[in-house]
Design an enzyme around this catalytic site. Structure first.
Site, mmCIF file in Angstrom:
data_model
loop_
_atom_site.group_PDB
_atom_site.id
_atom_site.type_symbol
_atom_site.label_atom_id
_atom_site.label_comp_id
_atom_site.label_asym_id
_atom_site.label_seq_id
_atom_site.Cartn_x
_atom_site.Cartn_y
_atom_site.Cartn_z
ATOM 1 N N ASN A 1 0.872 -1.181 0.000
ATOM 2 C CA ASN A 1 0.000 0.000 0.000
ATOM 3 C C ASN A 1 0.908 1.229 0.000
ATOM 4 O OD1 ASN A 1 -1.787 2.050 0.484
ATOM 5 N ND2 ASN A 1 -2.375 1.354 2.541
ATOM 6 N N LYS B 1 0.188 4.243 -0.314
ATOM 7 C CA LYS B 1 -0.464 5.431 0.276
ATOM 8 C C LYS B 1 -0.234 6.657 -0.627
ATOM 9 C CE LYS B 1 0.002 3.311 4.734
ATOM 10 N NZ LYS B 1 0.008 3.449 6.168
ATOM 11 N N HIS C 1 -9.433 0.722 5.176
ATOM 12 C CA HIS C 1 -8.141 0.990 5.833
ATOM 13 C C HIS C 1 -8.370 1.955 6.996
ATOM 14 C CE1 HIS C 1 -4.041 2.260 6.562
ATOM 15 N NE2 HIS C 1 -3.656 1.192 5.889
ATOM 16 N N GLU D 1 -6.844 4.379 7.999
ATOM 17 C CA GLU D 1 -6.641 5.804 7.699
ATOM 18 C C GLU D 1 -7.857 6.415 7.021
ATOM 19 O OE1 GLU D 1 -2.862 5.502 5.697
ATOM 20 O OE2 GLU D 1 -1.951 4.867 7.571
ATOM 21 N N GLU E 1 -5.297 -5.276 10.751
ATOM 22 C CA GLU E 1 -4.364 -4.161 10.880
ATOM 23 C C GLU E 1 -4.629 -3.425 12.187
ATOM 24 O OE1 GLU E 1 -2.338 -3.158 7.067
ATOM 25 O OE2 GLU E 1 -3.928 -1.702 7.300
ATOM 26 N N GLY F 1 2.445 2.073 10.669
ATOM 27 C CA GLY F 1 3.358 3.196 10.482
ATOM 28 C C GLY F 1 4.077 3.631 11.742
ATOM 29 N N SER G 1 3.544 -2.396 10.347
ATOM 30 C CA SER G 1 4.995 -2.388 10.500
ATOM 31 C C SER G 1 5.643 -3.725 10.149
ATOM 32 C CB SER G 1 5.373 -1.934 11.919
ATOM 33 O OG SER G 1 4.896 -0.620 12.155
ATOM 34 N N GLY H 1 4.967 1.201 4.736
ATOM 35 C CA GLY H 1 6.297 1.813 4.596
ATOM 36 C C GLY H 1 7.305 0.935 3.878
HETATM 37 C C1 PEP Z 1 -0.652 -0.057 6.062
HETATM 38 O O1 PEP Z 1 -0.603 1.049 5.556
HETATM 39 O O2 PEP Z 1 -1.618 -0.772 5.837
HETATM 40 C C2 PEP Z 1 0.461 -0.479 6.897
HETATM 41 C C3 PEP Z 1 0.378 -1.648 7.472
HETATM 42 O O3 PEP Z 1 1.515 0.392 7.021
HETATM 43 P P1 PEP Z 1 2.964 0.060 7.681
HETATM 44 O O4 PEP Z 1 3.442 -1.234 7.068
HETATM 45 O O5 PEP Z 1 3.816 1.220 7.321
HETATM 46 O O6 PEP Z 1 2.761 -0.083 9.164
#
Ligand code: PEP
Length: 268
Positions: free
Chosen positions: A9, A11, A97, A99, A184, A190, A230, A252
Site C-alpha cells: 500500500n 499510500k 483501511h 486511515e 491491521e 506506520g 509495520s 512503509g
Molecule cells: C498499512 O498502511 O496498511 C500499513 C500496514 O503500514 P505500515 O506497514 O507502514 O505499518
C-alpha cells in the site's frame, strides 16, 4: 492450501516516474518467484502507469487501488468509481483501511486523530465498498483492527469481530471464501511497533472463526487473512509463518524494492 498474498500500500507516495521505477525494480527482483502472490496498490494517479509497466513486461504482479467510491458515476467531485479502476486493470482494492475509517468516539485514544478522523468510513460504508468492488469484478481487501485505546480497554476481540461481521453482511458464502481480510491493529500501522506474531495469529484465527459462523467452514478455509502493521523484512518470516496469517499488507516497507521483495519472498 491458501496462497499467500503480499500487498504493498503505497499510500500518498510516488509520482508517476518514481512509481514506474519502483515497479520495474520489483519486476526484475521478483522474476521467476512463484511462492506467493504480489500486489501493488499505488495512488490513483499512478495506477495507469504502474498497470502499463506490469502489462508490458508480462509480470504476474497484480494491480490494486487503495480505495473506491460507492457509486458508479455522477456528481461526486474527487471520487473514483469501481469501473474506473477495472478500466485500468485493477483486480484488487483496499477498503476500510484505518486511515479512512472514522471512529466517532474519544479522540484521545487515536494514534493520529487528525488523519484517522479525516474520511470517516463507517462499518456500513466499508460493507458497501466491498460489495461495489465485487460487483465490478475486483477482490476487496477488507481491513479491520482495533485502536490502542480499544486494546487497552480489552475490546480487541469485540471490535474486530464487529468490523468483520459488518463488512461481510449480505455477501454470499461462496464469495466470502474468495475475499481477503487484513488484520491491521491501528496502533501498529506506520509506528514501527509490530503486533507479536502469536497475538496477530490469534486475532486472525478469531476473524476466521467469525467467517465460519457467518458463512460456513468452507468460506473460512478459503478466505485469505493478511496481517498489516509495520511488517519489515526482519519480522516477515515469523508473522507469515503463522497458521492463520496468509500474507501481509505492507505500507512503509513497500516503498523500496529490496524491502518489499524480501517480504514477498518470506511469504513462500
Ligand atoms: C498499512 O498502511 O496498511 C500499513 C500496514 O503500514 P505500515 O506497514 O507502514 O505499518
Amino acid at each position: 492450501m491458501r496462497r499467500p498474498l503480499v500487498a504493498g500500500n503505497w499510500k500518498m507516495n510516488k509520482t508517476t516516474g518514481d512509481a514506474v521505477a519502483l515497479t520495474s525494480g520489483l519486476i526484475t527482483e521478483l522474476a521467476g518467484f512463484t511462492g506467493a502472490d504480489a500486489l501493488l496498490c499505488p495512488p490513483f494517479t499512478a495506477l495507469a502507469a504502474v498497470g502499463e509497466t506490469l502489462r508490458s513486461q508480462g509480470s504476474a504482479i497484480a494491480l490494486g487501488a487503495q480505495d473506491l467510491f460507492i457509486q458508479d458515476s455522477g456528481a461526486f467531485t474527487g471520487m473514483v468509481a469501481p469501473g474506473m479502476l477495472t478500466d485500468l486493470g485493477c483486480t484488487y482494492v483496499i477498503v476500510g483501511h484505518s486511515e479512512r475509517r472514522g471512529r466517532f468516539g474519544t479522540i484521545e485514544d487515536w494514534m493520529t486523530p487528525e488523519v484517522l478522523a479525516l474520511f470517516g468510513d463507517s462499518d456500513a460504508t466499508v460493507n458497501a465498498k466491498a460489495k461495489k468492488a465485487l460487483a465490478a469484478g475486483m477482490t476487496p481487501i477488507i481491513c479491520f483492527g482495533e485502536t490502542i485505546g480499544e486494546r487497552k480497554a480489552g475490546q480487541t476481540d469485540t471490535v474486530c469481530e464487529a468490523q468483520v461481521r459488518a463488512a461481510l453482511a449480505g455477501i454470499d458464502n461462496a464469495t466470502i471464501g474468495q475475499l481477503v481480510l487484513a488484520y491491521e491493529p491501528v496502533w501498529a500501522i506506520g509506528t514501527g511497533e509490530t503486533c507479536d506474531a502469536p497475538e496477530a495469529n490469534r486475532v486472525c484465527g478469531l476473524a476466521r472463526s467469525v467467517v465460519a459462523s457467518v458463512a460456513g467452514q468452507a468460506a473460512a478455509d478459503g478466505i485469505r487473512i493478511q496481517y498489516g502493521g509495520s511488517v519489515k523484512p526482519d519480522n516477515a518470516a515469523e508473522l507469515l509463518g503463522q497458521e492463520h496469517i496468509d500474507g501481509a499488507l505492507v505500507g512503509g516497507a513497500s516503498l523500496k524494492v529490496d524491502s518489499f521483495a524480501a517480504i514477498v519472498r518470506a511469504a513462500r
